[in-house]
Design a protein around this motif. Structure first.
Motif, mmCIF file in Angstrom:
data_model
loop_
_atom_site.group_PDB
_atom_site.id
_atom_site.type_symbol
_atom_site.label_atom_id
_atom_site.label_comp_id
_atom_site.label_asym_id
_atom_site.label_seq_id
_atom_site.Cartn_x
_atom_site.Cartn_y
_atom_site.Cartn_z
ATOM 1 N N UNK A 1 8.588 0.144 -5.137
ATOM 2 C CA UNK A 1 7.763 1.468 -5.208
ATOM 3 C C UNK A 1 8.470 2.548 -4.491
ATOM 4 N N UNK A 2 9.966 2.330 -4.461
ATOM 5 C CA UNK A 2 10.765 3.284 -3.643
ATOM 6 C C UNK A 2 10.880 3.423 -2.201
ATOM 7 N N UNK A 3 10.437 2.147 -1.575
ATOM 8 C CA UNK A 3 10.217 1.988 -0.263
ATOM 9 C C UNK A 3 11.258 0.798 0.131
ATOM 10 N N UNK A 4 11.468 0.919 1.454
ATOM 11 C CA UNK A 4 12.144 -0.054 2.077
ATOM 12 C C UNK A 4 11.696 -0.896 3.367
ATOM 13 N N UNK A 5 11.906 -2.149 3.532
ATOM 14 C CA UNK A 5 11.672 -2.860 4.733
ATOM 15 C C UNK A 5 12.895 -3.114 5.426
ATOM 16 N N UNK A 6 13.510 -2.264 6.367
ATOM 17 C CA UNK A 6 14.813 -2.295 7.011
ATOM 18 C C UNK A 6 15.402 -3.696 7.646
ATOM 19 N N UNK A 7 14.357 -4.287 8.702
ATOM 20 C CA UNK A 7 15.232 -5.794 9.313
ATOM 21 C C UNK A 7 15.502 -6.605 8.318
ATOM 22 N N UNK B 1 11.718 -11.071 -0.403
ATOM 23 C CA UNK B 1 10.495 -10.906 -1.237
ATOM 24 C C UNK B 1 9.967 -9.518 -0.886
ATOM 25 N N UNK B 2 9.720 -9.412 0.345
ATOM 26 C CA UNK B 2 9.067 -8.023 1.108
ATOM 27 C C UNK B 2 10.009 -6.878 0.717
ATOM 28 N N UNK B 3 11.257 -7.004 0.917
ATOM 29 C CA UNK B 3 12.167 -5.985 0.297
ATOM 30 C C UNK B 3 12.102 -5.523 -0.941
ATOM 31 N N UNK B 4 11.909 -6.625 -1.873
ATOM 32 C CA UNK B 4 11.920 -6.480 -3.330
ATOM 33 C C UNK B 4 10.514 -5.779 -3.670
ATOM 34 N N UNK B 5 9.616 -6.302 -3.122
ATOM 35 C CA UNK B 5 8.235 -5.703 -3.291
ATOM 36 C C UNK B 5 8.261 -4.315 -2.953
ATOM 37 N N UNK B 6 8.645 -3.950 -1.871
ATOM 38 C CA UNK B 6 8.661 -2.670 -1.358
ATOM 39 C C UNK B 6 9.683 -1.736 -2.372
ATOM 40 N N UNK B 7 10.941 -2.188 -2.859
ATOM 41 C CA UNK B 7 11.792 -1.318 -3.680
ATOM 42 C C UNK B 7 11.274 -1.018 -4.846
ATOM 43 N N UNK C 1 0.815 -1.281 -0.112
ATOM 44 C CA UNK C 1 -0.133 -0.020 -0.098
ATOM 45 C C UNK C 1 0.840 1.430 -0.069
ATOM 46 N N UNK C 2 1.071 1.831 -1.245
ATOM 47 C CA UNK C 2 2.206 2.861 -1.407
ATOM 48 C C UNK C 2 1.741 4.159 -0.856
ATOM 49 N N UNK C 3 0.418 4.211 -0.624
ATOM 50 C CA UNK C 3 -0.161 5.614 0.008
ATOM 51 C C UNK C 3 -0.152 5.723 1.352
ATOM 52 N N UNK C 4 -0.159 4.396 2.356
ATOM 53 C CA UNK C 4 0.141 4.418 3.810
ATOM 54 C C UNK C 4 1.421 3.754 4.007
ATOM 55 N N UNK C 5 2.201 3.497 3.044
ATOM 56 C CA UNK C 5 3.456 3.009 3.066
ATOM 57 C C UNK C 5 3.656 1.808 4.008
ATOM 58 N N UNK C 6 2.802 0.919 3.635
ATOM 59 C CA UNK C 6 2.748 -0.364 4.677
ATOM 60 C C UNK C 6 2.674 -1.525 3.610
ATOM 61 N N UNK C 7 3.097 -2.828 4.150
ATOM 62 C CA UNK C 7 3.086 -3.970 3.284
ATOM 63 C C UNK C 7 2.353 -4.956 3.995
ATOM 64 N N UNK C 8 1.259 -5.496 3.338
ATOM 65 C CA UNK C 8 0.419 -6.386 3.915
ATOM 66 C C UNK C 8 0.870 -7.902 3.717
ATOM 67 N N UNK D 1 5.212 -1.661 8.654
ATOM 68 C CA UNK D 1 5.498 -0.368 8.224
ATOM 69 C C UNK D 1 6.815 -0.423 7.282
ATOM 70 N N UNK D 2 6.805 0.493 6.176
ATOM 71 C CA UNK D 2 7.831 0.736 5.150
ATOM 72 C C UNK D 2 8.113 2.260 5.504
#
Length: 454
Positions: free
Chosen positions: A123-129, A115-121, A99-106, A210-211
């Motif tokens: 959209x220019x977002x990042x999942x840090x852990x 895979x979560x990192x790649x999906x976030x990337x 969800x790009x608008x709220x910057x979260x991954x469900x 949270x992303x």
């Protein structure tokens, strides 16, 4: 429990239920290969939350133990099977929605961290852990153990990114906790209760993460030291004035193991390597690297190499991530992840070296040094009873050492079954009793991951 008794569950789950002994055997152990792992009655390869609910309702009705399992990469025996129980595997539940608008991954629990990192990337977002096993570990397992990783010194651990959870309780009830909201203090903080609970309170079937914006380019520093203690002192000095985005330590034994396993060009003559990064804006990054270089040289570094080339920096990080599989190639392992307050890191590494020398046990050490979390890895020959006994003694003494320094028996791997015996020494009788009261309230029959943690 007979096969006939499983008929009702089989009718509900179909081919998601495995009962063939050879198929079930693959689900007995996690990566810790805990010797006490049992033989499960059956394995549920859940495809949906409804499958998990069906499994828990059946298990509750029949008093059958349930061990939740993600990718099986756990390092403390947290997903070791139980004799006559069900293993509920979440490996097939891999859905990811950004969800790009709220910057979260469900995310479903079987989705891999990478895979979560790649999906976030995308959209220019990042999942840090980012655990060292990020390419093969699952989000459900990360949440269950509150996993950390290489960049948690600056960006925090899994719990800092969990905004919501769906959890199936022991009786099959599905509860939804939290949501896409950044701030929410309505009611008790039940969401955080389940993060790090290692499958003892419920089975996670959905996670809202949270992303944040993509990480800026990183500058890298690599310093070699004559001893691991000198490197630890440099870590303490750096931490007094700044917060790098990464600060990893490798001792001589782990450097040698990596070079034996896959030559990466590391300095075999070094007593220790410190690999640090800054992701501050360009000018500020240069200043941070300069501060880290000065601290390393003051602590006795033999050599310091700095680069702002991302590919060059990533080569050193890749070498650090190789440490665990490289050391595993040397023999059987007992895996520690003890942590202490950062100023006491030199005392911890000194104490580990003393234990290794006294017991004549090989204990390579790698560390998320910036937050005081170390991974002393005890290598031994299981065919040699004396060596196995010495290894187990070293395992227990390292945890005792960490506690004596005001530390913890586990920074990110979880208690599981391998560290359960040391938990009362850290928590104390009153906190253990409180923990049991919470467990009893949510799992009155004690069917959820029995033998783990508590």
């Amino acid at each position: 429990m007979t096969t006939t008794t499983l008929d009702g569950l089989a009718a509900e789950l179909g081919d998601a239920l495995l009962t063939d002994p050879d198929s079930c055997a693959a689900y007995r152990h996690d990566w810790a290969r805990e010797p006490g792992a049992g033989t499960p009655l059956a394995v549920v390869r859940a495809r949906t939350a409804a499958d998990v609910q069906a499994a828990l309702r059946w298990a509750s009705a029949h008093g059958v133990p349930v061990v939740p399992r993600g990718a099986g990469t756990g390092l403390s025996g947290g997903s070791s099977a139980v004799d006559g129980g069900l293993v509920v595997s979440l490996e097939q539940m891999r859905g990811i929605e950004i969800d790009v608008e709220t910057r979260v991954a469900v995310v479903e629990p079987g989705a891999l961290n990478i895979a979560v990192k790649a999906a976030a990337a995308e959209h220019g977002l990042w999942y840090p852990p980012d655990p060292s096993s990020y390419e093969i570990c699952s989000i459900g397992g990360n949440v269950a153990t509150n996993a950390g990783g290489l960049c948690c010194v600056k960006y925090g651990v899994t719990t800092d990114y969990v905004l919501g959870l769906d959890v199936v309780l022991a009786d099959g009830t599905l509860v939804t906790l939290g949501g896409k909201r950044i701030k929410d203090v309505a009611g008790l903080s039940l969401l955080k209760l389940f993060v790090g609970s290692e499958g003892t309170l419920g089975v996670i079937t959905r996670v809202i993460l949270r992303l944040i914006p993509a990480q800026p380019p990183r500058a890298t520093l690599v310093a070699s030291f004559p001893t691991v203690t000198a490197a630890a002192r440099a870590v303490v000095a750096v931490g007094r004035t700044l917060r790098p985005s990464m600060m990893e330590l490798m001792d001589a034994a782990s450097i040698g193991a990596v070079e034996d396993h896959k030559p990466m060009g590391l300095d075999r003559s070094a007593g220790a390597l410190l690999i640090a990064q800054s992701d501050a804006p360009a000018a500020a990054a240069a200043e941070e690297v300069a501060v880290m270089e000065a601290a390393c040289r003051a602590a006795g570094a033999d050599d310091v190499f700095c680069t702002d080339d991302p590919e060059e920096g990533e080569m050193f990080i890749a070498a650090r991530r190789l440490a665990f599989p490289a050391i595993e190639a040397r023999g059987s392992l007992l895996l520690e992840d003890v942590g202490v307050p950062v100023p006491l890191l030199p005392d911890l590494v000194d104490g580990i070296a003393a234990i290794a020398a006294e017991l004549a046990v090989e204990i390579p050490v790698v560390a998320h040094a910036g937050d005081g979390n170390t991974h002393p890895i005890i290598v031994f020959d299981p065919a040699d009873p004396a060596a196995a006994a010495a290894a187990q003694q070293a395992f227990e003494r390292v945890m005792t050492l960490a506690l004596s320094l005001g530390g913890t028996i586990t920074g990110e791997h979880g208690v599981g079954r391998t560290k359960k015996g040391a938990l009362p020494a850290q928590l104390g009788a009153d906190v253990m009793a409180l923990s049991h009261r919470i467990k009893d309230a949510l799992d009155p029959q004690g069917i959820l991951n029995p033998g783990a943690v508590l």
